[in-house]
Write a protein that holds these residues in place. Structure first.
Motif, mmCIF file in Angstrom:
data_model
loop_
_atom_site.group_PDB
_atom_site.id
_atom_site.type_symbol
_atom_site.label_atom_id
_atom_site.label_comp_id
_atom_site.label_asym_id
_atom_site.label_seq_id
_atom_site.Cartn_x
_atom_site.Cartn_y
_atom_site.Cartn_z
ATOM 1 N N GLN A 1 0.825 -1.359 -0.097
ATOM 2 C CA GLN A 1 -0.108 -0.213 0.021
ATOM 3 C C GLN A 1 0.919 1.060 0.026
ATOM 4 O O GLN A 1 0.386 2.311 -0.443
ATOM 5 C CB GLN A 1 -0.860 0.100 1.305
ATOM 6 C CG GLN A 1 -2.097 -0.835 1.200
ATOM 7 C CD GLN A 1 -3.057 -0.277 -0.024
ATOM 8 O OE1 GLN A 1 -3.104 -0.941 -1.254
ATOM 9 N NE2 GLN A 1 -3.838 0.735 0.053
ATOM 10 N N LYS A 2 1.861 1.320 0.710
ATOM 11 C CA LYS A 2 2.740 2.520 1.011
ATOM 12 C C LYS A 2 4.348 2.460 0.562
ATOM 13 O O LYS A 2 4.472 1.319 0.357
ATOM 14 C CB LYS A 2 2.746 2.867 2.440
ATOM 15 C CG LYS A 2 1.354 2.866 3.193
ATOM 16 C CD LYS A 2 1.135 3.302 4.326
ATOM 17 C CE LYS A 2 2.234 2.766 5.523
ATOM 18 N NZ LYS A 2 2.124 3.000 6.814
ATOM 19 N N VAL A 3 4.788 3.475 0.359
ATOM 20 C CA VAL A 3 6.068 3.760 -0.002
ATOM 21 C C VAL A 3 7.009 2.991 1.129
ATOM 22 O O VAL A 3 7.935 2.052 0.857
ATOM 23 C CB VAL A 3 6.697 4.818 -0.375
ATOM 24 C CG1 VAL A 3 7.982 4.847 -0.623
ATOM 25 C CG2 VAL A 3 6.023 5.359 -1.435
ATOM 26 N N SER A 4 6.704 3.312 2.211
ATOM 27 C CA SER A 4 7.622 2.574 3.414
ATOM 28 C C SER A 4 7.292 0.903 3.579
ATOM 29 O O SER A 4 8.411 0.454 3.794
ATOM 30 C CB SER A 4 7.162 2.961 4.964
ATOM 31 O OG SER A 4 5.724 2.954 4.901
ATOM 32 N N GLU A 5 6.339 0.562 3.093
ATOM 33 C CA GLU A 5 6.045 -1.113 3.048
ATOM 34 C C GLU A 5 7.130 -1.420 1.824
ATOM 35 O O GLU A 5 7.546 -2.724 2.001
ATOM 36 C CB GLU A 5 4.818 -1.406 2.734
ATOM 37 C CG GLU A 5 3.808 -1.115 3.903
ATOM 38 C CD GLU A 5 2.241 -1.221 3.802
ATOM 39 O OE1 GLU A 5 1.622 -1.086 4.721
ATOM 40 O OE2 GLU A 5 1.831 -1.367 2.583
ATOM 41 N N ALA A 6 6.759 -0.758 0.673
ATOM 42 C CA ALA A 6 7.959 -1.037 -0.269
ATOM 43 C C ALA A 6 9.476 -1.332 -0.166
ATOM 44 O O ALA A 6 10.019 -2.100 -0.349
ATOM 45 C CB ALA A 6 7.549 -0.220 -1.542
ATOM 46 N N GLU A 7 9.596 -0.064 0.632
ATOM 47 C CA GLU A 7 11.087 0.095 1.039
ATOM 48 C C GLU A 7 11.473 -1.299 1.759
ATOM 49 O O GLU A 7 12.428 -1.896 1.871
ATOM 50 C CB GLU A 7 11.314 1.097 1.668
ATOM 51 C CG GLU A 7 11.400 2.453 0.805
ATOM 52 C CD GLU A 7 11.378 3.869 1.734
ATOM 53 O OE1 GLU A 7 11.763 4.696 1.180
ATOM 54 O OE2 GLU A 7 10.641 3.829 2.868
ATOM 55 N N ALA A 8 10.594 -1.642 3.023
ATOM 56 C CA ALA A 8 10.820 -2.756 3.681
ATOM 57 C C ALA A 8 11.002 -4.032 3.122
ATOM 58 O O ALA A 8 11.889 -4.802 3.442
ATOM 59 C CB ALA A 8 9.878 -2.643 4.993
ATOM 60 N N LEU A 9 10.181 -4.303 2.261
ATOM 61 C CA LEU A 9 10.005 -5.577 1.446
ATOM 62 C C LEU A 9 11.327 -5.635 0.407
ATOM 63 O O LEU A 9 11.983 -6.736 0.332
ATOM 64 C CB LEU A 9 8.735 -5.597 0.486
ATOM 65 C CG LEU A 9 7.517 -5.829 1.170
ATOM 66 C CD1 LEU A 9 6.233 -5.683 0.398
ATOM 67 C CD2 LEU A 9 7.539 -7.185 1.747
ATOM 68 N N VAL A 10 11.689 -4.425 -0.200
ATOM 69 C CA VAL A 10 12.734 -4.554 -0.912
ATOM 70 C C VAL A 10 14.115 -4.846 -0.035
ATOM 71 O O VAL A 10 15.070 -5.508 -0.500
ATOM 72 C CB VAL A 10 12.928 -3.164 -1.896
ATOM 73 C CG1 VAL A 10 14.435 -3.226 -2.411
ATOM 74 C CG2 VAL A 10 11.897 -3.160 -2.771
ATOM 75 N N ARG A 11 14.020 -4.155 1.085
ATOM 76 C CA ARG A 11 15.209 -4.418 1.956
ATOM 77 C C ARG A 11 15.334 -5.752 2.439
ATOM 78 O O ARG A 11 16.462 -6.297 2.620
ATOM 79 C CB ARG A 11 15.350 -3.742 3.279
ATOM 80 C CG ARG A 11 15.727 -2.213 3.158
ATOM 81 C CD ARG A 11 16.007 -1.579 4.728
ATOM 82 N NE ARG A 11 14.678 -1.652 5.655
ATOM 83 C CZ ARG A 11 13.697 -0.704 5.449
ATOM 84 N NH1 ARG A 11 13.842 0.357 4.450
ATOM 85 N NH2 ARG A 11 12.704 -0.588 5.840
ATOM 86 N N GLY A 12 14.236 -6.614 2.540
ATOM 87 C CA GLY A 12 14.179 -7.938 2.632
ATOM 88 C C GLY A 12 14.483 -8.832 1.588
ATOM 89 O O GLY A 12 14.402 -10.247 1.583
ATOM 90 N N GLY A 13 14.756 -8.322 0.280
ATOM 91 C CA GLY A 13 14.986 -9.008 -0.816
ATOM 92 C C GLY A 13 13.956 -8.959 -1.908
ATOM 93 O O GLY A 13 14.040 -9.689 -2.895
ATOM 94 N N VAL A 14 12.885 -8.595 -1.919
ATOM 95 C CA VAL A 14 11.710 -8.767 -2.836
ATOM 96 C C VAL A 14 12.111 -7.763 -3.923
ATOM 97 O O VAL A 14 12.355 -6.492 -3.605
ATOM 98 C CB VAL A 14 10.383 -8.237 -2.402
ATOM 99 C CG1 VAL A 14 9.266 -8.301 -3.562
ATOM 100 C CG2 VAL A 14 9.837 -9.159 -1.186
ATOM 101 N N THR A 15 12.100 -8.012 -5.030
ATOM 102 C CA THR A 15 12.491 -7.191 -6.189
ATOM 103 C C THR A 15 11.586 -6.769 -7.345
ATOM 104 O O THR A 15 11.910 -6.440 -8.159
ATOM 105 C CB THR A 15 13.690 -7.981 -6.995
ATOM 106 O OG1 THR A 15 13.273 -9.229 -7.554
ATOM 107 C CG2 THR A 15 14.934 -8.356 -5.988
ATOM 108 N N ASP A 16 10.314 -7.028 -7.143
ATOM 109 C CA ASP A 16 9.272 -6.741 -7.976
ATOM 110 C C ASP A 16 7.888 -6.438 -7.139
ATOM 111 O O ASP A 16 7.399 -7.193 -6.573
ATOM 112 C CB ASP A 16 8.726 -7.516 -8.851
ATOM 113 C CG ASP A 16 7.938 -7.298 -10.144
ATOM 114 O OD1 ASP A 16 6.982 -6.346 -9.995
ATOM 115 O OD2 ASP A 16 8.098 -7.673 -11.314
#
Length: 171
Positions: free
Chosen positions: A83-98
């Protein structure tokens, strides 16, 4: 001698460990029935394949990069929604790439963060306002990235999105 927040003993290292009693778990903590989880991921994969559609689960419930990566590796997911940019950032830090940020992002500072995030991951975002499209474009150019932009169409709830037809095409 002064103390820093890092010197404070909070009494526990992790909120829970496998096998802990429910009453002993510190919240928030993600608790998973692993058999049900694996079964549900497999069912969604099979259902999406049978329907001939790509699967992009939403992370709003689990908010876990580990769960998202499992859904991608074992569940046929092409990526993850958030939903949010902060959630996207956390997911990318965890290795999600799409990632697809399914909620419109209008704040220029958040749009800038989104564009920076696209250096590390494939990022898509929904829009329903031409001004936001321009701001997204400027941020993408500034950071030398590409952002996929999806037009949000109002499906009748009148919460967000443009009307179908000419207004959607124009956007």
């Amino acid at each position: 001698m002064t103390s820093s927040p890092n010197d404070i003993d909070i009494g526990y290292d992790v909120p829970a460990a496998i096998g802990d009693k429910i009453a002993d778990i510190q919240t928030p903590a993600l608790i998973i029935d692993l058999d049900a989880f694996e079964r549900n991921v497999a069912r969604m994969k099979d259902h999406a394949e049978a329907m001939g559609v790509r699967l992009r689960p939403h992370a709003k419930t689990h908010k876990s990069a580990d769960v998202a990566l499992y859904q991608i590796a074992n569940g046929g997911a092409v990526g993850i929604c958030c939903q949010k940019v902060s959630e996207a950032e956390a997911l990318v830090r965890g290795g999600v790439t799409d990632l697809l940020v399914a909620n419109e992002v209008a704040d220029p500072k958040k749009i800038d963060r989104l564009a920076r995030l696209a250096r590390s991951a494939h990022v898509s975002v929904c829009v329903d306002d031409p001004a936001v499209v321009a701001t997204l474009s400027e941020a993408a150019v500034r950071h030398g990235v590409t952002l996929d932009v999806l037009v949000e169409i109002d499906c009748g709830a009148r919460r967000c999105g443009v009307l179908p037809g000419p207004p959607a095409v124009e956007l």
